[in-house]
Design a protein around this motif. Structure first.
Motif, PDB file in Angstrom:
ATOM      1  N   LEU A 455      66.893  53.507 -27.022  1.00 57.13           N
ATOM      2  CA  LEU A 455      66.956  52.120 -27.493  1.00 57.13           C
ATOM      3  C   LEU A 455      66.445  51.129 -26.450  1.00 57.13           C
ATOM      4  O   LEU A 455      66.143  49.985 -26.780  1.00 57.13           O
ATOM      5  N   ALA A 456      66.375  51.555 -25.188  1.00 54.80           N
ATOM      6  CA  ALA A 456      65.882  50.653 -24.145  1.00 54.80           C
ATOM      7  C   ALA A 456      64.392  50.395 -24.284  1.00 54.80           C
ATOM      8  O   ALA A 456      63.860  49.481 -23.656  1.00 54.80           O
ATOM      9  N   LYS A 457      63.704  51.196 -25.105  1.00 53.53           N
ATOM     10  CA  LYS A 457      62.268  51.038 -25.292  1.00 53.53           C
ATOM     11  C   LYS A 457      61.925  50.260 -26.559  1.00 53.53           C
ATOM     12  O   LYS A 457      60.777  50.237 -26.989  1.00 53.53           O
ATOM     13  N   ILE A 458      62.949  49.638 -27.154  1.00 55.57           N
ATOM     14  CA  ILE A 458      62.729  48.802 -28.327  1.00 55.57           C
ATOM     15  C   ILE A 458      62.858  47.346 -27.905  1.00 55.57           C
ATOM     16  O   ILE A 458      63.841  46.957 -27.268  1.00 55.57           O
ATOM     17  N   SER A 459      61.876  46.554 -28.244  1.00 57.71           N
ATOM     18  CA  SER A 459      61.866  45.164 -27.779  1.00 57.71           C
ATOM     19  C   SER A 459      63.087  44.393 -28.254  1.00 57.71           C
ATOM     20  O   SER A 459      63.623  43.543 -27.539  1.00 57.71           O
ATOM     21  N   GLU A 460      63.570  44.698 -29.482  1.00 59.37           N
ATOM     22  CA  GLU A 460      64.717  43.957 -30.024  1.00 59.37           C
ATOM     23  C   GLU A 460      66.040  44.337 -29.352  1.00 59.37           C
ATOM     24  O   GLU A 460      66.991  43.551 -29.393  1.00 59.37           O
ATOM     25  N   THR A 461      66.127  45.515 -28.773  1.00 57.47           N
ATOM     26  CA  THR A 461      67.399  45.967 -28.222  1.00 57.47           C
ATOM     27  C   THR A 461      67.377  46.158 -26.706  1.00 57.47           C
ATOM     28  O   THR A 461      68.419  46.449 -26.117  1.00 57.47           O
ATOM     29  N   ALA A 462      66.229  46.022 -26.068  1.00 59.35           N
ATOM     30  CA  ALA A 462      66.148  46.248 -24.619  1.00 59.35           C
ATOM     31  C   ALA A 462      67.074  45.317 -23.843  1.00 59.35           C
ATOM     32  O   ALA A 462      67.591  45.683 -22.783  1.00 59.35           O
ATOM     33  N   LYS A 463      67.310  44.128 -24.360  1.00 61.71           N
ATOM     34  CA  LYS A 463      68.144  43.153 -23.659  1.00 61.71           C
ATOM     35  C   LYS A 463      69.606  43.591 -23.564  1.00 61.71           C
ATOM     36  O   LYS A 463      70.368  43.058 -22.756  1.00 61.71           O
ATOM     37  N   TYR A 464      70.010  44.578 -24.390  1.00 59.18           N
ATOM     38  CA  TYR A 464      71.393  45.044 -24.368  1.00 59.18           C
ATOM     39  C   TYR A 464      71.652  46.040 -23.242  1.00 59.18           C
ATOM     40  O   TYR A 464      72.782  46.463 -23.035  1.00 59.18           O
ATOM     41  N   PHE A 465      70.596  46.422 -22.521  1.00 58.45           N
ATOM     42  CA  PHE A 465      70.721  47.417 -21.464  1.00 58.45           C
ATOM     43  C   PHE A 465      70.172  46.851 -20.158  1.00 58.45           C
ATOM     44  O   PHE A 465      69.274  46.024 -20.148  1.00 58.45           O
ATOM     45  N   ASP A 466      70.726  47.336 -19.073  1.00 56.93           N
ATOM     46  CA  ASP A 466      70.367  46.826 -17.756  1.00 56.93           C
ATOM     47  C   ASP A 466      69.093  47.496 -17.249  1.00 56.93           C
ATOM     48  O   ASP A 466      69.068  48.125 -16.201  1.00 56.93           O
ATOM     49  N   LEU A 467      68.016  47.372 -18.036  1.00 54.77           N
ATOM     50  CA  LEU A 467      66.739  47.984 -17.693  1.00 54.77           C
ATOM     51  C   LEU A 467      65.606  46.989 -17.935  1.00 54.77           C
ATOM     52  O   LEU A 467      64.741  47.195 -18.776  1.00 54.77           O
ATOM     53  N   PRO A 468      65.579  45.881 -17.210  1.00 50.60           N
ATOM     54  CA  PRO A 468      64.594  44.829 -17.476  1.00 50.60           C
ATOM     55  C   PRO A 468      63.162  45.272 -17.262  1.00 50.60           C
ATOM     56  O   PRO A 468      62.237  44.748 -17.881  1.00 50.60           O
ATOM     57  N   GLU A 469      62.944  46.272 -16.390  1.00 45.51           N
ATOM     58  CA  GLU A 469      61.576  46.693 -16.096  1.00 45.51           C
ATOM     59  C   GLU A 469      60.928  47.386 -17.293  1.00 45.51           C
ATOM     60  O   GLU A 469      59.719  47.551 -17.345  1.00 45.51           O
ATOM     61  N   GLN A 470      61.722  47.812 -18.293  1.00 50.67           N
ATOM     62  CA  GLN A 470      61.152  48.505 -19.441  1.00 50.67           C
ATOM     63  C   GLN A 470      60.859  47.569 -20.611  1.00 50.67           C
ATOM     64  O   GLN A 470      60.357  48.004 -21.634  1.00 50.67           O
TER      65      GLN A 470
END
Length: 550
Positions: A455-470
């Motif tokens: 889910l960290a590789k989905i633009s709509e849900t990336a903000k929910y994870f602490d992975l800003p570089e992705q």
């Protein structure tokens, strides 16, 4: 055992194993011919003893007089003479049948399939290239996760143990375990009474259609049988007392690391039982439900609060120490699944067969914080991602028999749909998040497929994870990872859907998998037939759903 193929099999349940739990070099079962004969003898003697116990139990309340002829005395050895075990090593017949086909030989000279010996015609050295390659094939890395799924076919079932490495993207079958019973649910258990540190186990509890629970050791390859089976309810000859056993299928099981030696089971017989894993016996039984109990979950960090849901729509929270009902909710429809908010144990989510989802507060029995129509079909899969430390949002995943997976943000006046995806796997039966990678979720479905979604590789849900570089350069349509079939190919329809620069294609399938060369994910259909296949599930396909079994 009949071959299990993707088109005839389904994935009803799966579970993850944390990093660092599994042995980096798994143990292997290796039996000599003498040990094999002893196993066969013990199995026969055990069957004779169980049959005798069963007959005694049936005749307890009846007085029956049976006249028989002169009794012939037979020893156990004489009973086994019909198998000709004394000539076992001298046989030159067909070695492809029987239990010997499932084990490894102590040395290559004893293996009838190996006709080419070493130049000196002696045993091949244990450090040979072949054995080194075999050891390398099964070795795990410290940052590997295991994912176990139960593949259920029309005539047979198997446990598949996958290896997933988030850093390298590897995702492949490590080994599999053939099953004699039909599995309906499973739970990883971090307890091993036979180890020096009992809380360092790597066991898998599998709930079966026949009402028993099998315990498998995931650190052992080529297992012939589970390390233990609980819930068989054997008769005690001394006390003439029958231990508790479920009278119907096991629909769900739950374990908590707060009480390592305790396992909870929910059954179609309407009963919930707590089992002592060290003794293998039920310690407490709860009969609060009046219908089949389909799901249950321990409250996070609690040693006594157990939440359960039944076919009649009742959700009950039980205090297992004081043996009383703490709270109760009633929903319209059959309760499919319940899951806790691990970051705030005051809240949980429930789903039902009519496509509704419910967000509840344990401090407000009978009430719902949110109730909404999430899907058009039943929702057997629920998972709440742990929120990012910088973002207090709560991301819920719902997996449905309508084939869709939806992501919901619950921190609004009403649940907000963030993203949805057609998984292209028919009905989605189950989902579970990776315990080490918060953004990775596994799904199992009707077409016998297992998929991972980051889910960290989905633009709509990336903000929910602490992975800003992705966040940058994200394509939300190429986030699925799927193990390849035996021929190294996927369905054209699936490849078009998930292939792309972010798609990671697994590069190996371990030869210790019994489906090697014909992996169960391969359907065997021609491409032409696949294109003609209807998206809508027919009634004949749907009858294989778990509910049709119970």
């Amino acid at each position: 055992m009949d071959e299990v193929k993707g088109k005839n099999s389904q994935i009803f349940c799966l579970t993850w194993v944390k990093r660092g739990v599994a042995k980096l070099e798994p143990d292997q079962v290796i039996l000599t011919p003498e040990e094999l004969k002893l196993v066969m003898k013990n199995e026969k003697l055990q069957d004779i003893e169980e049959d005798a116990d069963s007959e005694e139990d049936e005749n307890d309340d009846r007085k029956i007089v049976i006249k028989v002829g002169p009794e012939k005395s037979h020893s156990d050895e004489e009973d086994l003479q019909e198998y000709g075990l004394e000539n076992y090593d001298d046989e030159k017949g067909d070695f492809t049948t029987g239990i010997s086909g499932l084990v490894m030989f102590a040395d290559n000279d004893a293996d009838p399939y190996i006709t080419k010996k070493s130049k000196s015609d002696s045993n091949i050295n244990s450090d040979s290239e072949d054995e080194s390659a075999e050891k390398s094939a099964v070795q795990l890395k410290p940052d590997d996760n295991l994912l176990v799924c139960a593949r259920c076919g029309q005539h047979s079932s198997v446990l598949e143990v996958y290896v997933y490495n988030h850093k390298s993207g590897d995702f492949y079958v490590h080994h599999d375990i053939p099953l004699l019973e039909t599995p309906l649910c499973m739970q990883w258990v971090g307890f091993d009474p036979g180890a020096e540190n009992m809380n360092s186990g790597n066991l898998l509890a599998v709930g079966n259609f026949n009402g028993t629970i099998d315990i498998w050791d995931l650190d052992v390859l080529n297992s012939l049988e589970p390390v233990a089976s609980i819930g068989k309810g054997k008769v005690s000859k001394q006390r003439r007392k029958i231990d508790f056993r479920h009278a119907d299928a096991i629909l769900d099981i739950a374990w908590t690391d707060v009480v390592h030696d305790q396992l909870a089971s929910a059954s179609a017989d309407t009963v919930i039982a707590l089992w002592d894993l060290e003794l293998g016996k039920a310690t407490r039984v709860f009969r609060d439900h009046k219908n089949k109990v389909q799901t249950l979950a321990w409250m996070p960090k609690s040693d006594k609060h157990l939440l359960s849901g039944a076919f009649d729509g009742n959700i009950i929270m039980t205090d297992t120490l004081e043996i009383r009902t703490v709270a109760q909710w009633t929903i319209d429809g059959e309760v499919e699944r319940i899951t806790w908010n691990n970051e705030n144990s005051k809240y949980f989510v429930a789903s039902c067969d009519s496509g509704f989802a419910f967000y509840c507060d344990v401090r407000k029995p009978t009430e719902f914080i949110h109730k909404w129509k999430a899907h058009e079909g039943a929702i057997p899969g629920l998972f709440l991602n742990q929120s990012d430390s910088k973002n207090n949002s709560c991301l819920l995943q719902t997996a449905s028999s309508d084939g869709l997976v939806k992501l919901w943000d619950l921190n609004f006046d009403k649940p907000k749909l963030v993203h949805e995806k057609d998984m292209k796997m028919g009905m989605v039966h189950c989902c579970e998040g990776n315990p080490d990678e918060n953004s990775v979720v596994a799904f199992g479905g009707q077409k016998g497929q297992v998929r991972l979604w980051d889910l960290a590789k989905i633009s709509e849900t990336a903000k929910y994870f602490d992975l800003p570089e992705q966040v940058n350069n994200i394509n939300s349509d190429v986030t699925l990872i799927s193990p390849i079939s035996g021929d190294g190919e996927e369905d054209d329809e699936v490849l078009k859907y998930i292939q792309g620069e972010d798609y990671i294609k697994p590069n190996k399938i371990n030869k210790f998998s019994k489906q090697n060369g014909n992996h169960p994910n391969g359907s065997g259909d021609s491409k032409k037939k696949k294109r003609k296949r209807k998206k809508k599930t027919s009634a004949n396909q749907s009858i294989q759903n778990k509910k049709s079994l119970i």
